[in-house]
Enzyme design. Sequence first.
Site, PDB file in Angstrom:
ATOM      1  N   GLU A 278      -4.427   7.759  -3.905  1.00 11.51           N
ATOM      2  CA  GLU A 278      -4.817   7.123  -5.175  1.00 11.51           C
ATOM      3  C   GLU A 278      -6.186   7.630  -5.612  1.00 11.51           C
ATOM      4  OE1 GLU A 278      -4.450   2.875  -4.628  1.00 11.51           O
ATOM      5  OE2 GLU A 278      -2.288   3.009  -4.397  1.00 11.51           O
TER       6      GLU A 278
ATOM      7  N   ARG B 163       0.872  -1.175   0.000  1.00 11.18           N
ATOM      8  CA  ARG B 163       0.000   0.000   0.000  1.00 11.18           C
ATOM      9  C   ARG B 163       0.903   1.217   0.000  1.00 11.18           C
ATOM     10  NH1 ARG B 163      -3.445  -2.975  -1.301  1.00 11.18           N
ATOM     11  NH2 ARG B 163      -5.511  -3.301  -0.393  1.00 11.18           N
TER      12      ARG B 163
ATOM     13  N   HIS C 158      -2.231   0.757  -9.234  1.00 14.77           N
ATOM     14  CA  HIS C 158      -2.761  -0.214  -8.264  1.00 14.77           C
ATOM     15  C   HIS C 158      -3.557  -1.322  -8.974  1.00 14.77           C
ATOM     16  CE1 HIS C 158      -4.215  -0.829  -3.865  1.00 14.77           C
ATOM     17  NE2 HIS C 158      -4.067  -1.973  -4.493  1.00 14.77           N
TER      18      HIS C 158
HETATM   19  C1  DGY Z   1      -5.930  -6.141  -2.660  1.00 16.39           C
HETATM   20  O1  DGY Z   1      -6.703  -7.066  -2.871  1.00 16.39           O
HETATM   21  O2  DGY Z   1      -5.701  -5.722  -1.525  1.00 16.39           O
HETATM   22  C2  DGY Z   1      -5.311  -5.508  -3.852  1.00 16.39           C
HETATM   23  O3  DGY Z   1      -4.290  -4.649  -3.518  1.00 16.39           O
HETATM   24  C3  DGY Z   1      -6.373  -4.734  -4.587  1.00 16.39           C
HETATM   25  O4  DGY Z   1      -6.839  -3.702  -3.794  1.00 16.39           O
END
Ligand code: DGY
Length: 329
Positions: free
Chosen positions: A265, A236, A284
């Site tokens: 984001e 993240r 992402h």
């Molecule tokens: C997740 O599943 O956490 C991926 O990063 C998509 O958000």
Amino acid sequence: MRKVIAYERVEKPVLEDLQKKYDVHFFKNIDPKTDPEFLKHLHQAEGIIGLDLPVDHELLENAPNLKIVSNVSVGYNNFDLEQLDKRNIMATNTPGILTDTVADTVFGILIATARRIPELDHFVKDGQWDQNIESKHFGIDVHHKTLGIIGMGRIGQAIAKRAHFGFDMDIVYHSRTRKPEVEETYHATYASLDELLTQSDFVCLITPLTPETEGMIGKREFELMKKSGIFINGSRGKTIVEQDLIDALTNGEIAAAGVDVFEKEPTDPDNPLLKMKNTVTLPHVGSSTHETELKMSELAATNLEKGLNGGKPPNLIDPEVWKQLHKGS
Ligand code: DGY
């Protein structure tokens, strides 16, 4: 019909199926704090399914009938679990099914960054390839190098598998707990974070975002990396201090970076990371293939429906909530 809110991302066939059974209201590109239509339906909603909706105290105050929130993602940093637990509201995610897809993305960015694939793609397409390439166009090898993996959960292990069996890499890892089976299968060595940073040619961050991991990689950590090191973020955006990454790249503390995630984001178009030649940036899309997104929506719908209908959702984040709800039954 019971009311359900679908938010941002639920694949069409799954949404259509839910719409046959529930009063589903789909919202996208709205501000969930202020959108009057969203707030109206939230008040009556028994379930929420979707991606990245901040489920915090404020939202929950406006959702007195809510029984379950079902994320279409493995990450659940958008949930305030304390608030959900306090209200005995179930929360679920979609682990497992996206593991290989995210590992492919992370490995893809790693190779793309090391071998400068996007940059050289532009070079060819822009018509600049008018003579033999020179050393200024060379990349660096991935195979037989040292890969440091921070976070050795399912996805970390799938990355280790690719690195060990596919690329003969030496693997160093750091995680909350040691994993003897990983050490044996992928010949991985456990290290402190600092050791990992100093030893690795590639540092790959794949840990979930929690209060403990927020900002865990910043100025000090980038300084510990090799100057030739490449940093990859598949976790993240907020697990790192983004400005410190920008500074580390600008000051030559590290050689390059590949990121699938950003502090904010969508990121601002003027984010300096987007202007650098030695970065590879993705919007992402770790788990975003047609196959995996569909499976994630299906699993999220199963979690939602189980919870709405009194069953135990297969992917409860805190199983204690379910126990509390079914105490004595
Ligand atoms: C997740 O599943 O956490 C991926 O990063 C998509 O958000």
